[in-house]
Each structure stands twice: as C-alpha cells, then as structure tokens.
Scaffold this motif. Structure first.
Motif, short mmCIF file in Angstrom:
data_model
loop_
_atom_site.label_atom_id
_atom_site.label_comp_id
_atom_site.label_asym_id
_atom_site.label_seq_id
_atom_site.Cartn_x
_atom_site.Cartn_y
_atom_site.Cartn_z
N ASN A 87 10.37 6.05 -3.39
CA ASN A 87 11.50 5.77 -2.50
C ASN A 87 11.76 4.27 -2.39
O ASN A 87 12.91 3.85 -2.34
CB ASN A 87 11.25 6.38 -1.12
CG ASN A 87 12.46 6.26 -0.22
OD1 ASN A 87 13.59 6.58 -0.60
ND2 ASN A 87 12.23 5.79 0.99
N ILE A 88 10.71 3.47 -2.37
CA ILE A 88 10.88 2.01 -2.32
C ILE A 88 11.68 1.56 -3.54
O ILE A 88 12.63 0.77 -3.42
CB ILE A 88 9.52 1.29 -2.27
CG1 ILE A 88 8.79 1.59 -0.96
CG2 ILE A 88 9.67 -0.22 -2.48
CD1 ILE A 88 9.49 1.08 0.28
N SER A 134 0.88 -1.16 0.00
CA SER A 134 0.00 0.00 0.00
C SER A 134 0.92 1.21 0.00
O SER A 134 1.56 1.53 1.01
CB SER A 134 -0.92 0.00 1.23
OG SER A 134 -1.83 1.07 1.16
N GLY A 135 1.04 1.87 -1.16
CA GLY A 135 2.12 2.78 -1.44
C GLY A 135 2.00 4.22 -1.00
O GLY A 135 2.55 5.10 -1.66
N SER A 136 1.30 4.50 0.08
CA SER A 136 1.20 5.87 0.55
C SER A 136 1.14 5.89 2.07
O SER A 136 0.76 4.91 2.71
CB SER A 136 -0.06 6.53 -0.01
OG SER A 136 -0.18 7.84 0.48
N ILE A 137 1.52 7.03 2.63
CA ILE A 137 1.44 7.17 4.08
C ILE A 137 0.25 8.02 4.50
O ILE A 137 0.03 8.24 5.69
CB ILE A 137 2.75 7.77 4.67
CG1 ILE A 137 3.05 9.13 4.08
CG2 ILE A 137 3.90 6.80 4.45
CD1 ILE A 137 4.21 9.86 4.76
N VAL A 138 -0.55 8.49 3.54
CA VAL A 138 -1.74 9.29 3.85
C VAL A 138 -2.94 8.74 3.09
O VAL A 138 -2.80 8.02 2.10
CB VAL A 138 -1.55 10.79 3.49
CG1 VAL A 138 -0.43 11.41 4.30
CG2 VAL A 138 -1.29 10.96 2.00
N GLY A 139 -4.13 9.11 3.57
CA GLY A 139 -5.35 8.70 2.90
C GLY A 139 -5.77 7.29 3.26
O GLY A 139 -5.04 6.54 3.91
N SER A 140 -6.98 6.92 2.80
CA SER A 140 -7.51 5.60 3.15
C SER A 140 -7.95 4.78 1.95
O SER A 140 -8.13 3.57 2.07
CB SER A 140 -8.70 5.77 4.09
OG SER A 140 -9.76 6.47 3.43
N LYS A 141 -8.12 5.39 0.81
CA LYS A 141 -8.69 4.66 -0.33
C LYS A 141 -7.78 3.55 -0.85
O LYS A 141 -8.24 2.45 -1.13
CB LYS A 141 -9.06 5.63 -1.45
CG LYS A 141 -10.28 6.47 -1.09
CD LYS A 141 -10.60 7.47 -2.15
CE LYS A 141 -11.74 8.36 -1.72
NZ LYS A 141 -11.50 9.10 -0.48
N THR A 142 -6.50 3.83 -0.95
CA THR A 142 -5.58 2.79 -1.44
C THR A 142 -5.54 1.63 -0.45
O THR A 142 -5.58 0.47 -0.85
CB THR A 142 -4.18 3.37 -1.67
OG1 THR A 142 -4.28 4.41 -2.66
CG2 THR A 142 -3.22 2.31 -2.17
N LEU A 200 2.91 1.16 3.75
CA LEU A 200 4.03 2.07 4.00
C LEU A 200 3.74 3.08 5.11
O LEU A 200 4.68 3.63 5.69
CB LEU A 200 4.43 2.77 2.70
CG LEU A 200 4.89 1.84 1.58
CD1 LEU A 200 5.39 2.64 0.39
CD2 LEU A 200 5.95 0.85 2.05
N ALA A 201 2.47 3.28 5.44
CA ALA A 201 2.12 4.18 6.55
C ALA A 201 2.51 3.58 7.89
O ALA A 201 2.63 4.30 8.88
CB ALA A 201 0.62 4.48 6.52
N GLU A 202 2.73 2.28 7.93
CA GLU A 202 3.03 1.60 9.19
C GLU A 202 4.53 1.41 9.43
O GLU A 202 4.92 0.80 10.42
CB GLU A 202 2.33 0.24 9.22
CG GLU A 202 0.82 0.36 9.19
CD GLU A 202 0.12 -0.99 9.09
OE1 GLU A 202 0.82 -2.03 8.96
OE2 GLU A 202 -1.11 -0.99 9.14
N TYR A 203 5.36 1.91 8.51
CA TYR A 203 6.80 1.70 8.62
C TYR A 203 7.53 3.04 8.63
O TYR A 203 7.09 4.00 8.02
CB TYR A 203 7.31 0.84 7.47
CG TYR A 203 6.74 -0.55 7.49
CD1 TYR A 203 7.31 -1.54 8.28
CD2 TYR A 203 5.62 -0.87 6.75
CE1 TYR A 203 6.78 -2.82 8.32
CE2 TYR A 203 5.07 -2.14 6.78
CZ TYR A 203 5.65 -3.11 7.58
OH TYR A 203 5.11 -4.36 7.62
N ASN A 204 8.65 3.05 9.31
CA ASN A 204 9.51 4.23 9.36
C ASN A 204 10.67 3.99 8.39
O ASN A 204 11.68 3.39 8.76
CB ASN A 204 10.02 4.46 10.78
CG ASN A 204 10.83 5.72 10.91
OD1 ASN A 204 10.77 6.59 10.03
ND2 ASN A 204 11.61 5.82 11.95
#
Length: 188
Positions: free
Chosen positions: A90-91, A7-15, A40-44
């Motif tokens: 970045n990935i 899941s390639g974003s750290i913001v939003g919920s749709k993806t 990706l929102a769950e990782y630093n």
C-alpha cells in the motif's frame, strides 16, 4: 543525510526487532544522520485510491512525505504468503511512480524459513526498480531461527545488518558525488 527506515508490517515483532538493531547500528556509526523510523503498525494509513500523494491527510500524508524527503530508505519486511505484506505494498501504491528516483533503498527481510529467501528478488526489487530506486544489491535475510525472545542471536546477522547500513550510506554518498559531477558539466 536523511535515512528513513520502514518497518513494513502491522503485526508480529521480528521485523520491528530487526529494524531496531538496524537503527541502532546506523545511529552508532552515523550520529550526524537524521534517522527516522516509520513503523507502519503505529500509523493509521488509508488504502491507496489513486489520488496524488499530496492529497492525502493525517498519517498517510505524513508517511508519504517523510519517504519522499529521504535520501536513503531501509525497508524491513516480513514474508507473508511468499510476498510482501499488503501494508507495505500500500505504501508503494500511495507514492508516485518516480517517488524513489535518486534514493538509495536497502532491504531487510524476515521469514519463517529459508524457503522464502528469493522473495526480495522476485517481489520487492522489481517494485523498487520500477519506482527508480538505487537498490543496495545485497540484502539481509533473517530466519526464525536467528531470533530468540525478541533478540537476534546470530552474530552473522548482526554483522550483515552493520554492513547493510554501511553500504546504504556509501551508496548515498557515491550517487551524490555523481550527481554533483553531472551538474558541474552545465555552465548555467
């Protein structure tokens, strides 16, 4: 078979919502597969600085190694400024150029409007091809209107998600058979 969903974003919920539906379809149809979600929102994650991916530590090392060990990757990405988000880019920057060789990669895109439907073709697929991925030709494009209260309300989208999962697994099996036949040609 190891399937890694990103899941390639750290913001939003749709993806993330779309990826949850995708993972549910995959787990239902392929219960024996090892399926992992990398939200990706769950990782630093640190920004790529050109080092070998093995030299990173913590979440960055975990995420890159998980991707490198996958047979199939399902990338979910929102559309930001007619492109992929920086967190997803970045990935790709963290991984070596041949990181996706012999891996089947499928794509799921969320966007506010239909105007961004070519983002996957013009932005994401060239990166994946450069990294030697076997790209599932058809991708799922989901618009804002297909969501309501963090649920997908368009049955056609749900059908296409199921088909994406099937196509991904079928391509993994097909390429594994091709590699096995090629290896059988050698006598040693």
């Amino acid at each position: 078979m190891k399937i890694v969903a990103i899941s390639g974003s750290i913001v939003g919920s749709k993806t993330r919502t779309a990826m949850d539906y995708t993972l549910s379809a995959a787990r239902e149809k392929y219960a024996d597969a090892d399926i992992v979600l990398l939200d990706l929102a769950e990782y630093n994650l640190v920004f790529s600085d050109g080092r070998n991916y093995r030299e990173y530590v913590g979440d960055t090392k975990f995420v890159t190694e998980t991707i490198m060990n996958a047979d199939a990757i399902i990338i979910g990405t929102p559309t930001f400024q007619a492109s992929i988000p920086a967190t997803l880019k970045n990935i790709f920057d963290l991984l070596p150029v041949n990181a996706l060789r012999d891996k089947v990669v499928s794509i799921l895109v969320t966007a506010g409007t239909a105007k961004h439907y070519l983002m996957a073709e013009l932005q994401l697929k060239p990166i994946l091809a450069y990294m030697k991925a076997h790209i599932v030709p058809a991708y799922v494009f989901i618009e804002e209107k297909d969501f309501n209260r963090k649920e997908i309300v368009n049955d056609d989208v749900l059908f296409r998600i199921g088909r994406l999962v099937e196509d991904t697994v079928m391509l993994v099996d097909a390429f594994a058979n091709v590699r096995q036949l090629k290896e059988a040609e050698y006598d040693f």
